[in-house]
Scaffold this motif. Structure first.
Motif, PDB file in Angstrom:
ATOM      1  N   ILE A  41       5.462  18.043  -4.474  1.00 54.81           N
ATOM      2  CA  ILE A  41       6.201  17.702  -5.532  1.00 54.81           C
ATOM      3  C   ILE A  41       5.379  17.545  -6.646  1.00 54.81           C
ATOM      4  CG2 ILE A  41       7.918  16.559  -6.648  1.00 54.81           C
ATOM      5  CD1 ILE A  41       9.109  16.140  -4.115  1.00 54.81           C
ATOM      6  N   ALA A  42       4.230  16.469  -6.628  1.00 53.84           N
ATOM      7  CA  ALA A  42       3.601  16.421  -7.589  1.00 53.84           C
ATOM      8  C   ALA A  42       2.644  17.432  -8.024  1.00 53.84           C
ATOM      9  CB  ALA A  42       2.579  15.016  -7.207  1.00 53.84           C
ATOM     10  N   LEU A  43       1.645  18.038  -7.236  1.00 53.01           N
ATOM     11  CA  LEU A  43       1.061  19.106  -7.581  1.00 53.01           C
ATOM     12  C   LEU A  43       1.635  20.331  -8.047  1.00 53.01           C
ATOM     13  CD1 LEU A  43      -1.795  18.599  -4.954  1.00 53.01           C
ATOM     14  CD2 LEU A  43      -1.794  17.711  -7.121  1.00 53.01           C
ATOM     15  N   ALA A  94       5.902  14.819  -0.901  1.00 52.42           N
ATOM     16  CA  ALA A  94       5.617  14.199  -2.232  1.00 52.42           C
ATOM     17  C   ALA A  94       4.478  14.703  -2.891  1.00 52.42           C
ATOM     18  CB  ALA A  94       5.423  12.578  -1.691  1.00 52.42           C
ATOM     19  N   ILE A  95       3.494  14.997  -2.158  1.00 52.91           N
ATOM     20  CA  ILE A  95       2.130  15.483  -2.852  1.00 52.91           C
ATOM     21  C   ILE A  95       2.490  16.823  -3.440  1.00 52.91           C
ATOM     22  CG2 ILE A  95      -0.315  16.127  -2.480  1.00 52.91           C
ATOM     23  CD1 ILE A  95      -0.336  13.856  -0.165  1.00 52.91           C
ATOM     24  N   SER A 127      -1.894   2.927   6.783  1.00 53.12           N
ATOM     25  CA  SER A 127      -0.775   2.900   6.017  1.00 53.12           C
ATOM     26  C   SER A 127      -0.503   4.554   5.860  1.00 53.12           C
ATOM     27  CB  SER A 127      -0.687   2.370   4.586  1.00 53.12           C
ATOM     28  OG  SER A 127      -1.235   0.928   4.770  1.00 53.12           O
ATOM     29  N   GLY A 151       9.567   5.070   2.936  1.00 52.43           N
ATOM     30  CA  GLY A 151       8.256   4.209   3.242  1.00 52.43           C
ATOM     31  C   GLY A 151       8.866   2.889   3.692  1.00 52.43           C
ATOM     32  N   ILE A 182       0.869  -1.147   0.058  1.00 53.06           N
ATOM     33  CA  ILE A 182       0.030   0.027   0.099  1.00 53.06           C
ATOM     34  C   ILE A 182       0.701   1.174   0.083  1.00 53.06           C
ATOM     35  CG2 ILE A 182      -1.705   1.307   1.276  1.00 53.06           C
ATOM     36  CD1 ILE A 182      -2.920  -1.314   2.205  1.00 53.06           C
ATOM     37  N   VAL A 183       1.931   1.170   0.910  1.00 52.03           N
ATOM     38  CA  VAL A 183       2.626   2.334   0.848  1.00 52.03           C
ATOM     39  C   VAL A 183       3.184   2.922  -0.526  1.00 52.03           C
ATOM     40  CG1 VAL A 183       4.994   3.349   2.009  1.00 52.03           C
ATOM     41  CG2 VAL A 183       3.332   2.240   3.475  1.00 52.03           C
ATOM     42  N   LEU A 242      11.695   8.716  -1.424  1.00 51.10           N
ATOM     43  CA  LEU A 242      10.461   8.381  -0.875  1.00 51.10           C
ATOM     44  C   LEU A 242      10.256   7.035  -0.565  1.00 51.10           C
ATOM     45  CD1 LEU A 242       8.222  10.909  -2.943  1.00 51.10           C
ATOM     46  CD2 LEU A 242       8.911  11.263  -0.368  1.00 51.10           C
ATOM     47  N   ILE A 254      14.991  18.303  -5.004  1.00 50.45           N
ATOM     48  CA  ILE A 254      13.886  19.074  -5.352  1.00 50.45           C
ATOM     49  C   ILE A 254      14.047  20.313  -5.825  1.00 50.45           C
ATOM     50  CG2 ILE A 254      11.961  20.458  -4.261  1.00 50.45           C
ATOM     51  CD1 ILE A 254      11.761  18.264  -1.606  1.00 50.45           C
ATOM     52  N   PHE A 271       2.832   6.572   7.625  1.00 51.85           N
ATOM     53  CA  PHE A 271       3.920   7.557   6.632  1.00 51.85           C
ATOM     54  C   PHE A 271       4.158   8.632   7.451  1.00 51.85           C
ATOM     55  CE2 PHE A 271       6.051   8.906   3.103  1.00 51.85           C
ATOM     56  CZ  PHE A 271       6.553   7.878   2.650  1.00 51.85           C
ATOM     57  N   PRO A 272       5.424   9.347   7.528  1.00 63.03           N
ATOM     58  CA  PRO A 272       5.619  10.617   8.253  1.00 63.03           C
ATOM     59  C   PRO A 272       4.977  11.963   7.547  1.00 63.03           C
ATOM     60  CG  PRO A 272       7.765   9.269   7.872  1.00 63.03           C
ATOM     61  CD  PRO A 272       6.734   8.723   7.364  1.00 63.03           C
ATOM     62  N   VAL A 279       0.543   9.127  -5.791  1.00 65.14           N
ATOM     63  CA  VAL A 279       1.151  10.628  -5.810  1.00 65.14           C
ATOM     64  C   VAL A 279       2.147  11.006  -6.803  1.00 65.14           C
ATOM     65  CG1 VAL A 279       2.601  12.042  -4.271  1.00 65.14           C
ATOM     66  CG2 VAL A 279       0.842  10.576  -3.201  1.00 65.14           C
ATOM     67  N   LEU A 280       3.032  10.360  -7.301  1.00 61.41           N
ATOM     68  CA  LEU A 280       3.798  10.871  -8.128  1.00 61.41           C
ATOM     69  C   LEU A 280       3.544  10.812  -9.687  1.00 61.41           C
ATOM     70  CD1 LEU A 280       7.471   9.984  -6.602  1.00 61.41           C
ATOM     71  CD2 LEU A 280       6.353  11.987  -6.636  1.00 61.41           C
ATOM     72  N   ILE A 339      14.221  11.782  -5.973  1.00 65.02           N
ATOM     73  CA  ILE A 339      12.989  12.022  -5.310  1.00 65.02           C
ATOM     74  C   ILE A 339      12.285  10.783  -5.071  1.00 65.02           C
ATOM     75  CG2 ILE A 339      11.063  13.219  -5.071  1.00 65.02           C
ATOM     76  CD1 ILE A 339      12.363  15.585  -6.568  1.00 65.02           C
ATOM     77  N   ILE A 362       0.791   4.130  -2.670  1.00 66.02           N
ATOM     78  CA  ILE A 362       0.450   5.577  -2.435  1.00 66.02           C
ATOM     79  C   ILE A 362       1.397   6.338  -3.054  1.00 66.02           C
ATOM     80  CG2 ILE A 362       0.545   7.321  -0.595  1.00 66.02           C
ATOM     81  CD1 ILE A 362      -0.819   5.016   1.179  1.00 66.02           C
ATOM     82  N   ILE A 363       2.866   5.929  -2.669  1.00 64.87           N
ATOM     83  CA  ILE A 363       3.858   6.802  -3.585  1.00 64.87           C
ATOM     84  C   ILE A 363       3.619   6.846  -5.243  1.00 64.87           C
ATOM     85  CG2 ILE A 363       6.356   7.188  -3.916  1.00 64.87           C
ATOM     86  CD1 ILE A 363       6.791   5.724  -1.272  1.00 64.87           C
ATOM     87  N   ILE A 384       6.870  14.016   5.046  1.00 65.97           N
ATOM     88  CA  ILE A 384       7.385  13.697   3.986  1.00 65.97           C
ATOM     89  C   ILE A 384       6.234  13.115   3.007  1.00 65.97           C
ATOM     90  CG2 ILE A 384       8.656  11.705   3.125  1.00 65.97           C
ATOM     91  CD1 ILE A 384      10.252  11.479   5.504  1.00 65.97           C
ATOM     92  N   LEU A 417      16.887  14.818  -0.397  1.00 66.33           N
ATOM     93  CA  LEU A 417      15.612  15.069  -1.154  1.00 66.33           C
ATOM     94  C   LEU A 417      15.369  16.608  -1.191  1.00 66.33           C
ATOM     95  CD1 LEU A 417      12.769  13.913  -1.618  1.00 66.33           C
ATOM     96  CD2 LEU A 417      12.291  14.559   0.865  1.00 66.33           C
ATOM     97  N   LEU A 464       8.276  24.502  -1.371  1.00 58.28           N
ATOM     98  CA  LEU A 464       7.002  23.688  -1.837  1.00 58.28           C
ATOM     99  C   LEU A 464       5.936  24.310  -1.753  1.00 58.28           C
ATOM    100  CD1 LEU A 464       8.280  20.133  -1.355  1.00 58.28           C
ATOM    101  CD2 LEU A 464       8.290  21.157  -3.437  1.00 58.28           C
ATOM    102  N   LEU A 524      -1.580  11.732  -9.721  1.00 56.93           N
ATOM    103  CA  LEU A 524      -1.973  12.990  -9.328  1.00 56.93           C
ATOM    104  C   LEU A 524      -1.880  13.854 -10.406  1.00 56.93           C
ATOM    105  CD1 LEU A 524      -1.037  13.811  -5.709  1.00 56.93           C
ATOM    106  CD2 LEU A 524      -3.320  12.945  -6.550  1.00 56.93           C
ATOM    107  N   PRO A 525      -2.921  14.951 -10.608  1.00 64.82           N
ATOM    108  CA  PRO A 525      -2.824  15.901 -11.552  1.00 64.82           C
ATOM    109  C   PRO A 525      -1.281  16.850 -11.333  1.00 64.82           C
ATOM    110  CG  PRO A 525      -4.284  16.733  -9.981  1.00 64.82           C
ATOM    111  CD  PRO A 525      -4.139  15.012  -9.731  1.00 64.82           C
TER     112      PRO A 525
END
Lengths: 337, 287
Positions: free
Chosen positions: B140-142, B137-138, B125, A314, A21-22, A310, A298, B129-130, A29-30, A306, A25-26, B133, A294, B227, A33-34
């Motif tokens: 960076i994506a957005l 991650a979110i 889950s 995780g 699951i972790v 992550l 960035i 997660f920290p 997210v990467l 990156i 999720i990563i 962090i 990280l 960010l 996601l839009p």
């Protein structure tokens, strides 16, 4: 002990869906996601050809489910891709270079934070004076409220720039870097018998440790206060005192032992806070660990690094939670059922 | 039911001579002053926080109480307007995670079954997660920006509400009045909204005030890492990062005050949360 073994087996099996699951999720997210990672890397002014080339290079031109299978497959094989910059090094190498620095900082901070926190918390619970209890409680609230970079900068300002006691940033005097055995400078320098390296590493780690440790200590103070307050009023403590056992012995054998167990359980969750804290601490002190990696990448939008950092974070969280749960089952037999 | 609960809630919050009430009062005072300060910012300073108004890097003076930064922006003005940015992002994100977390937790706990187990596993889950962090991650994506930062923070804290509400819903659905309503033919959504939700109110209020402190720190972290908000939007976390470069040269005023504001605001909400926690739910635990 048979039940401990079966508990460990069950817990190990539970790690698989957790890790899965972790990682998912990563991935979501990467990649889902839009926000287009290719535009994130190249910037909005890039040409279409440039974007297409990078998309192919990162494998982002394939259908999403194939990307997902490839992503999981690569992780299982330990292949996290290559950095997009800096000589296109393997991401896993970049991370392994930095990993020990983060471990070193996390361990010293945890020891400092737990020590100071439990001391202050237990003082608050055990003291006969109300004022001590109130101060202990306010410490718990205030230390948790520090914004890590600010606390770090204030310490730098006062102790490094002002009084010149500690170095402002970095991990060791570059000339004194010990040969790499574990990658932990404090350990390696002792193993090779280099006292000057050890002192330099110790000097550099003091401020980052105080910064991160203080923020962590707030939680331990809070937990310690509740935990000790609960144990101190129990009948077996009263009984021990009634038998005329010395107060120091009562404290060590009857109070402290029982009070530490619930604090230990909460440690698993503190690790998440600790790891999140390392990112900010490392960014503040230019501490060359994974969090700083990280932070650095960035800025350069080094997508693969990156993602790799992550993923490692995780996996680390899942692993630490597992260890803490098993340790706890070992200490407290009730958990196993 | 709702009005009864609210009356009881307010009744328990009325000032009394007890430590928890002092905590709530002090915290409320701190938070209220920061909110008011940022709202009446135009009355307190004549300077625009997003344009250069004086020479760069001036030390604090009567003209510029907190000095100016490397671009000649007035730091006092940035401090006041920065409060608006921080509060706006944090309140927006906390409301979003509250709405999502409470509704998911309510449905999950009320219906149970395998959907509940799957949802719980996912939420656990995310929870493990920290937070910083995951928010990184979110973000960076957005990409940067006020609303993207708010969404990133909101996602991270959904499980905090979910876990608490689900646990309560599991208990409440077995209560006599819920079973009775069910037998009288009340629809599930009606039971959830009318009978279970009002009883969750105290828990949600406490989780909200405790969670907002984490949200403030995460917002500051995102901005500090570059960010969060886009410059020149005034923001405490961003100003801290911008001022970090100038600290070794002795420009202490650039970093001291924005960080202090973050801490004071967090302490304010923590005091409210701690106090409310003692008053309303003597045994609730926090993250």
């Amino acid at each position: 002990m048979a039940s401990l073994r079966s508990y460990i087996v069950t817990r190990l099996l539970l790690v698989i869906p957790m890790v899965f699951i972790v990682l998912t999720i990563i991935f979501i997210v990467l990649r889902i996601l839009p926000g287009d990672p290719v535009i994130t890397v190249l910037g909005p002014k890039s040409t279409l050809e440039e974007r297409e080339r990078l998309r192919e290079q990162l494998g982002l031109n394939k259908p999403i489910y194939i990307q997902y299978v490839e992503y999981l497959g690569n992780i299982v094989r330990g292949d996290l891709g290559r950095s997009l910059i800096f000589g296109r090094r393997l991401v896993i190498d970049e991370i392994m270079d930095r990993f020990p620095a983060t471990v070193e900082l996390a361990v010293t901070s945890l020891i400092f934070g737990a020590g100071v926190g439990i001391l202050i918390g237990s003082l608050g619970a055990l003291s006969k004076r109300k004022s001590v209890d109130i101060i202990s409680r306010l410490y718990g609230i205030a230390s948790y409220s520090f914004f890590i970079p600010w606390l770090g900068l204030m310490l730098q300002m006062g102790l490094s720039i002002g009084l010149g006691l500690f170095p402002v940033s970095g991990r060791i005097d570059p000339l004194l870097t010990p040969p790499r055995i574990t990658g932990l400078y404090l350990v390696d320098s002792l193993l090779t018998g280099r006292l000057d390296s050890f002192l330099s590493a110790l000097w550099h780690i003091v401020l980052p440790t105080i910064t991160l440790g203080t923020v962590i200590s707030g939680i331990f103070a809070k937990l310690g206060r509740t935990s000790f307050a609960e144990v101190i009023v129990q009948d077996h403590v009263l009984a021990a005192r009634a038998r005329g056992i010395r107060e120091s012995t009562v404290f060590r054998h009857h109070v402290a032992r029982n009070a530490i167990v619930p604090i230990m359980t909460m440690m698993g969750l503190q690790f998440a806070l600790l790891l999140g804290g390392t990112v900010l601490t490392e960014a503040t002190f230019s501490w060359p660990g994974m969090g700083y990696l990280l932070f650095e990448r960035i800025l350069y939008r080094d997508y693969n690094v990156i993602q790799g950092v992550l993923i490692i974070f995780g996996l680390l969280v899942a692993l630490i939670n597992l260890i803490v749960d098993i340790l706890y089952a070992y200490v407290d037999p009730r958990v196993r059922f | 039911m709702v009005s009864m609960n609210v009356t009881r809630l307010i009744g328990r919050l009325l000032p009394q001579r007890k430590t928890p009430h002092y905590l709530v009062f002090t915290g409320g005072l701190i938070v209220a002053s920061i909110i008011i300060m940022s709202l009446i910012a135009p009355l307190l300073t004549e300077y625009d926080p997003t344009i250069p108004v004086a020479d760069p890097l001036l030390p604090p003076s009567p003209e510029h109480p907190l000095g100016t930064n490397n671009l000649g922006y007035d730091m006092f003005s940035r401090l006041l307007y920065g409060g608006r940015t921080v509060l706006y992002i944090v309140i927006l994100s906390t409301l979003m995670s509250m709405i999502a977390g409470v509704s998911l937790g309510l449905v999950s706990g009320y219906y149970g079954g395998y959907k509940d187990r799957v949802l719980t596993l996912i939420m656990d889950s995310v929870y493990s997660f920290p937070d910083v962090i995951l928010a990184i991650a979110i973000s960076i994506a957005l990409g940067p920006g006020i609303y993207n930062a708010a969404i990133a923070i909101a996602v991270v804290y959904i499980p905090t509400y979910f876990r608490m509400v689900r646990g309560q819903a599991l208990v409440l659905r077995e209560q006599g009045y819920v079973v009775a309503a069910h037998m009288l033919g009340a629809k599930d959504w009606w039971i959830m909204v009318r009978y279970i939700l009002p009883n969750l109110l105290p828990v949600v209020v406490v989780v909200f005030t405790l969670n907002i402190t984490d949200a403030i720190l995460t917002e500051a972290a995102l901005s500090f890492l570059g960010l969060g908000v886009v410059p020149p939007t005034p923001d405490w976390g961003y100003d801290l990062r911008a001022g970090q470069t100038y600290l070794p040269s002795g420009y202490w005023w650039l970093v001291t005050f924005p960080g202090l504001m973050i801490m004071v605001l967090v302490i304010g909400f923590s005091l409210i949360g701690e106090g409310l926690n003692d008053i309303l739910n003597p045994r609730i635990s926090r993250r």
